[in-house]
Design a protein around this motif. Structure first.
Motif, PDB file in Angstrom:
ATOM      1  N   UNK A   6       0.803  -1.208  -0.022  1.00  0.00           N
ATOM      2  CA  UNK A   6       0.104  -0.154   0.139  1.00  0.00           C
ATOM      3  C   UNK A   6       0.808   1.263   0.072  1.00  0.00           C
ATOM      4  N   UNK A   7       0.804   1.984  -1.264  1.00  0.00           N
ATOM      5  CA  UNK A   7       1.630   3.062  -1.237  1.00  0.00           C
ATOM      6  C   UNK A   7       1.012   4.267  -0.177  1.00  0.00           C
ATOM      7  N   UNK A   8      -0.182   4.094   0.176  1.00  0.00           N
ATOM      8  CA  UNK A   8      -0.889   5.098   1.012  1.00  0.00           C
ATOM      9  C   UNK A   8      -0.165   4.896   2.450  1.00  0.00           C
ATOM     10  N   UNK A  51      12.342  -0.329   2.336  1.00  0.00           N
ATOM     11  CA  UNK A  51      12.446  -1.078   3.721  1.00  0.00           C
ATOM     12  C   UNK A  51      11.205  -2.036   3.552  1.00  0.00           C
ATOM     13  N   UNK A  52       9.887  -1.663   3.012  1.00  0.00           N
ATOM     14  CA  UNK A  52       8.937  -2.605   2.860  1.00  0.00           C
ATOM     15  C   UNK A  52       9.099  -3.511   1.908  1.00  0.00           C
ATOM     16  N   UNK A  93       9.682   8.665   1.495  1.00  0.00           N
ATOM     17  CA  UNK A  93       9.100   7.823   0.865  1.00  0.00           C
ATOM     18  C   UNK A  93       9.891   6.791   0.499  1.00  0.00           C
ATOM     19  N   UNK A  94      10.781   7.086  -0.434  1.00  0.00           N
ATOM     20  CA  UNK A  94      11.710   5.980  -1.212  1.00  0.00           C
ATOM     21  C   UNK A  94      12.150   5.175  -0.204  1.00  0.00           C
ATOM     22  N   UNK A 148       3.777   6.088   6.730  1.00  0.00           N
ATOM     23  CA  UNK A 148       4.660   5.623   7.710  1.00  0.00           C
ATOM     24  C   UNK A 148       6.059   6.515   7.385  1.00  0.00           C
ATOM     25  N   UNK A 149       6.275   6.764   6.214  1.00  0.00           N
ATOM     26  CA  UNK A 149       7.555   7.768   5.997  1.00  0.00           C
ATOM     27  C   UNK A 149       7.519   9.119   6.786  1.00  0.00           C
TER      28      UNK A 149
END
Length: 136
Positions: free
Chosen positions: A80-82, A101-102, A95-96, A87-88
């Motif tokens: 989920x990019x949302x 990490x994910x 974000x990247x 989390x970032x």
């Protein structure tokens, strides 16, 4: 083969970099790269998968379906990019970096690492940090 699929407006500009890095991680873990699909999606999309397949009524950043055969890694990794964006912000990272990490977290699960106990979580975090430090 690592493939990138998008079920949202998000698109990565770094597919080759990510793919090379993930391939190197798999090799360093003494595993063989099979077919690995990353599917980038929204919170709602991943929540539906979480409900349907895992009976969890929660938002999450990643769900991975592992189809590996021994040391040959195969699977579908839904992200989920949302959630990654949230989390970032929460962890005050780019974000990247959180996305990486994910992404590597899913691969480490396929390599046999767990994250249910505190000890397992510590080992998983250590492995994530190790491989994150190797990103170009």
């Amino acid at each position: 083969m690592i493939s990138f699929n998008y079920e949202t407006d998000f698109n990565s500009d770094n597919e080759k970099e990510f793919s090379d890095w993930i391939s190197n991680t798999i090799e360093e873990e003494n595993c063989k790269e099979g077919e690995i699909n990353y599917i980038f999606c929204s919170d709602q999309y991943l929540h539906k998968i979480n409900l349907e397949f895992l009976n969890h009524d929660t938002f999450t950043d990643i769900i991975s379906f592992d189809y590996s055969a021994g040391k040959e890694l195969h699977g579908d990794i839904y992200i989920s990019v949302d959630r990654v964006a949230e989390n970032a912000k929460e962890f005050n990272v780019k974000f990247e970096d959180e996305l990486a990490r994910v992404m590597i977290h899913g691969i480490l699960h396929y390599c046999g690492y767990k994250d249910k106990t505190k000890e397992d979580k510590n080992q998983m975090r250590s492995k994530e940090d190790h491989y994150l430090s190797k990103r170009s």
